[in-house]
Design an enzyme around this catalytic site. Structure first.
Site, mmCIF file in Angstrom:
data_model
loop_
_atom_site.group_PDB
_atom_site.id
_atom_site.type_symbol
_atom_site.label_atom_id
_atom_site.label_comp_id
_atom_site.label_asym_id
_atom_site.label_seq_id
_atom_site.Cartn_x
_atom_site.Cartn_y
_atom_site.Cartn_z
ATOM 1 N N ASP A 1 1.020 -1.212 -0.047
ATOM 2 C CA ASP A 1 0.005 -0.032 -0.200
ATOM 3 C C ASP A 1 1.058 1.153 0.029
ATOM 4 O OD1 ASP A 1 0.998 0.369 2.635
ATOM 5 O OD2 ASP A 1 -0.942 0.303 3.311
ATOM 6 N N CYS B 1 3.209 -2.976 4.018
ATOM 7 C CA CYS B 1 2.461 -2.019 4.518
ATOM 8 C C CYS B 1 3.070 -1.223 5.510
ATOM 9 C CB CYS B 1 1.071 -2.674 4.579
ATOM 10 S SG CYS B 1 0.831 -3.799 6.503
ATOM 11 N N THR C 1 2.825 -1.686 8.736
ATOM 12 C CA THR C 1 3.104 -2.514 10.115
ATOM 13 C C THR C 1 3.535 -4.026 9.356
ATOM 14 O OG1 THR C 1 0.903 -3.191 10.091
ATOM 15 C CG2 THR C 1 1.609 -1.487 11.652
ATOM 16 N N HIS D 1 10.103 -24.206 8.307
ATOM 17 C CA HIS D 1 9.145 -24.954 9.306
ATOM 18 C C HIS D 1 7.548 -24.768 8.687
ATOM 19 C CE1 HIS D 1 11.446 -25.713 12.965
ATOM 20 N NE2 HIS D 1 12.125 -25.961 12.175
ATOM 21 N N HIS E 1 7.251 -31.099 9.614
ATOM 22 C CA HIS E 1 6.537 -29.934 9.336
ATOM 23 C C HIS E 1 5.520 -29.804 8.225
ATOM 24 C CE1 HIS E 1 9.276 -28.339 11.987
ATOM 25 N NE2 HIS E 1 10.368 -28.673 11.414
#
Ligand code: RB5
Length: 146
Positions: free
Chosen positions: A8, A65, A67, A98, A133
């Site tokens: 963004d 973005c 955060t 993993h 995994h």
């Protein structure tokens, strides 16, 4: 390996750094926007970028973005996407080993470009370990398909 990238407006400066970095290390990419710093709604770029992966055109994605959180939440709503929001090297490495993460999300307001490029490099060069995994990743897919 071909990579899809997107952001963004808040993630745009970091996406541009990543774009430059991918060019320098010779990794092919598709830029799904945004293409300037005008205000944008991150779920739209998350969807466009993730669809490049689910369609098979790209193998992995990188999203930014402010955060890294909102865009990772949106990405994880796309079937077949395992997006990890990371701001440290260990997490970016282990989400490949993993979780077989196929999208790396980062916050442009959280980490600097130098650290971000190290995360990009380890995310793109680390293979999934499989084994036990794989069973856990399959269980994630089961939840997605329920
Ligand atoms: C935009 O201001 C900001 O909310 C967005 O980039 C992101 O951080 C959301 O999670």
């Amino acid at each position: 390996m071909k990579i899809a990238i997107g952001s963004d407006h808040a993630g745009f400066p970091l996406k541009e750094e990543i774009r430059k970095h991918l060019g320098e290390i010779g990794v092919e990419y598709v830029d799904c926007g945004v293409y300037d710093s005008s205000s944008a709604d991150y779920p739209l770029q998350a969807k466009a970028t993730c669809e490049k992966i689910t369609s098979g055109e790209c193998e992995r994605g990188i999203l930014c973005c402010g955060t890294g959180i909102g865009i990772s939440m949106a990405a994880n709503k796309v079937k077949g996407i395992r997006a990890a929001c990371c701001s440290d090297y260990f997490s970016a490495k282990y989400t490949r080993l993993h979780n077989d993460a196929n999208v790396l999300c980062m916050g442009a307001r959280v980490i600097g470009a130098g650290a971000a490029m190290e995360l990009v490099d380890v995310f793109l060069t680390t293979d999934f370990e499989g084994g036990r995994h794989q069973r856990r990743v399959d269980l994630i897919t089961e939840i997605e398909n329920a």
